[in-house]
Design a protein around this motif. Sequence first.
Motif, mmCIF file in Angstrom:
data_model
loop_
_atom_site.group_PDB
_atom_site.id
_atom_site.type_symbol
_atom_site.label_atom_id
_atom_site.label_comp_id
_atom_site.label_asym_id
_atom_site.label_seq_id
_atom_site.Cartn_x
_atom_site.Cartn_y
_atom_site.Cartn_z
ATOM 1 N N TYR A 63 45.262 42.775 38.356
ATOM 2 C CA TYR A 63 44.659 41.859 39.328
ATOM 3 C C TYR A 63 43.298 41.444 38.763
ATOM 4 O O TYR A 63 42.343 42.227 38.797
ATOM 5 C CB TYR A 63 44.515 42.557 40.681
ATOM 6 N N PRO A 64 43.218 40.238 38.213
ATOM 7 C CA PRO A 64 41.961 39.808 37.594
ATOM 8 C C PRO A 64 41.079 39.025 38.559
ATOM 9 O O PRO A 64 41.582 38.352 39.471
ATOM 10 C CB PRO A 64 42.464 38.877 36.478
ATOM 11 N N THR A 70 35.069 41.232 48.160
ATOM 12 C CA THR A 70 35.125 40.891 49.594
ATOM 13 C C THR A 70 36.295 41.604 50.276
ATOM 14 O O THR A 70 37.157 42.189 49.608
ATOM 15 C CB THR A 70 35.337 39.375 49.788
ATOM 16 N N GLY A 78 38.665 40.064 51.485
ATOM 17 C CA GLY A 78 39.843 39.330 51.002
ATOM 18 C C GLY A 78 40.399 39.977 49.744
ATOM 19 O O GLY A 78 41.608 40.215 49.630
ATOM 20 N N ILE A 98 44.134 42.035 49.173
ATOM 21 C CA ILE A 98 45.105 41.788 48.095
ATOM 22 C C ILE A 98 45.332 43.076 47.289
ATOM 23 O O ILE A 98 46.469 43.406 46.920
ATOM 24 C CB ILE A 98 44.609 40.649 47.158
ATOM 25 N N LYS A 122 30.494 31.437 35.242
ATOM 26 C CA LYS A 122 30.289 31.303 36.681
ATOM 27 C C LYS A 122 28.884 31.732 37.107
ATOM 28 O O LYS A 122 28.553 31.698 38.289
ATOM 29 C CB LYS A 122 31.317 32.167 37.436
ATOM 30 N N ARG A 134 47.670 37.409 41.773
ATOM 31 C CA ARG A 134 46.616 36.475 42.179
ATOM 32 C C ARG A 134 46.694 36.331 43.693
ATOM 33 O O ARG A 134 47.773 36.429 44.285
ATOM 34 C CB ARG A 134 46.801 35.105 41.527
ATOM 35 N N GLY A 135 45.562 36.100 44.298
ATOM 36 C CA GLY A 135 45.549 35.876 45.744
ATOM 37 C C GLY A 135 45.571 34.383 46.006
ATOM 38 O O GLY A 135 44.960 33.623 45.266
ATOM 39 N N ARG A 178 44.694 31.529 48.839
ATOM 40 C CA ARG A 178 44.103 31.253 50.145
ATOM 41 C C ARG A 178 44.745 29.974 50.646
ATOM 42 O O ARG A 178 45.943 29.926 50.843
ATOM 43 C CB ARG A 178 42.581 31.161 50.013
ATOM 44 N N ASP A 203 43.405 26.522 46.655
ATOM 45 C CA ASP A 203 43.599 27.389 45.491
ATOM 46 C C ASP A 203 44.799 26.937 44.665
ATOM 47 O O ASP A 203 44.908 27.277 43.494
ATOM 48 C CB ASP A 203 43.901 28.837 45.931
ATOM 49 N N GLN A 226 41.781 35.374 54.976
ATOM 50 C CA GLN A 226 42.176 34.311 54.047
ATOM 51 C C GLN A 226 41.069 33.334 53.674
ATOM 52 O O GLN A 226 41.074 32.771 52.600
ATOM 53 C CB GLN A 226 43.335 33.516 54.640
HETATM 54 P P1 ADP Z 1 38.287 34.172 40.006
HETATM 55 O O1 ADP Z 1 37.019 33.916 39.283
HETATM 56 O O2 ADP Z 1 39.417 34.589 39.143
HETATM 57 O O3 ADP Z 1 38.690 33.114 41.019
HETATM 58 P P2 ADP Z 1 37.662 35.825 42.292
HETATM 59 O O4 ADP Z 1 36.973 37.145 42.278
HETATM 60 O O5 ADP Z 1 36.969 34.699 42.997
HETATM 61 O O6 ADP Z 1 37.939 35.500 40.799
HETATM 62 O O7 ADP Z 1 39.115 35.978 42.892
HETATM 63 C C1 ADP Z 1 40.053 36.848 42.300
HETATM 64 C C2 ADP Z 1 41.402 36.608 42.925
HETATM 65 O O8 ADP Z 1 41.362 36.961 44.297
HETATM 66 C C3 ADP Z 1 41.873 35.154 42.899
HETATM 67 O O9 ADP Z 1 43.278 35.157 42.725
HETATM 68 C C4 ADP Z 1 41.513 34.645 44.264
HETATM 69 O O10 ADP Z 1 42.359 33.576 44.658
HETATM 70 C C5 ADP Z 1 41.784 35.891 45.092
HETATM 71 N N1 ADP Z 1 41.033 35.894 46.347
HETATM 72 C C6 ADP Z 1 39.715 35.859 46.526
HETATM 73 N N2 ADP Z 1 39.395 35.863 47.830
HETATM 74 C C7 ADP Z 1 40.576 35.891 48.514
HETATM 75 C C8 ADP Z 1 40.947 35.879 49.907
HETATM 76 N N3 ADP Z 1 40.041 35.825 50.862
HETATM 77 N N4 ADP Z 1 42.263 35.895 50.214
HETATM 78 C C9 ADP Z 1 43.195 35.919 49.240
HETATM 79 N N5 ADP Z 1 42.929 35.933 47.921
HETATM 80 C C10 ADP Z 1 41.636 35.918 47.561
#
Ligand code: ADP
Length: 176
Positions: free
Chosen positions: A10-11, A18, A20, A24, A45, A96-97, A99, A103, A133
């Motif tokens: 899970y990257p 968070t 969120g 996941i 970033k 990957r998550g 939203r 996304d 979400q």
């Molecule tokens: P990235 O720089 O890869 O977007 P993030 O830390 O922002 O890294 O997010 C990592 C993963 O977690 C991504 O797949 C993102 O879509 C998912 N993610 C972040 N916040 C949420 C959330 N609230 N609900 C579902 N998935 C999430």
Amino acid sequence: MAKTERVGVYPGTFDPTTNGHMDIIKRGARVLDRLVIGVAVNAGKGPLFSLDERVEMVRDEVATLDDPKIGEIEVKPFDSLLMQFAEAQNADCILRGLRAVSDFDYEFQMAGMNARLNADIEILFLMASERHQFIASRLVKEIAALGGDITSFVSPAVARRVNEQFGRLDLQAVNE
Ligand code: ADP
């Protein structure tokens, strides 16, 4: 012997971690034997927290999980291509998550490119519960920067770190 252990990566940037992300992580860890959370350097970033701080933050959050149904979870930094990191972890899938539709475009393109790099590693998308979400690290930082309350988006420990970080940054700005 056939490989039986199911491993997922899970990257993310986790700047900060968070509710969120944790949602996941819990979902992923329930269906996998081993989940490797890959904390990306992602200097592009301009993260609020250093890589070491983000790794520590995710580790501390994971340590609070108390669910007998979850598999093993590891947290590792990475600065390589995601697919190379996933291969090095012997992963079967990348989590990957998702939203909202916002996304989708980005994830669709990334998944397509990654599948070309290694079609044997599946990209799996999970949705957080509807309560979580809408949460995004970027918005958490924006709210905290303006002195808003972020405690319903992140854990108390993360809220403390974020607020401290802004406190420190403010002090730096005053001293400069
Ligand atoms: P990235 O720089 O890869 O977007 P993030 O830390 O922002 O890294 O997010 C990592 C993963 O977690 C991504 O797949 C993102 O879509 C998912 N993610 C972040 N916040 C949420 C959330 N609230 N609900 C579902 N998935 C999430």
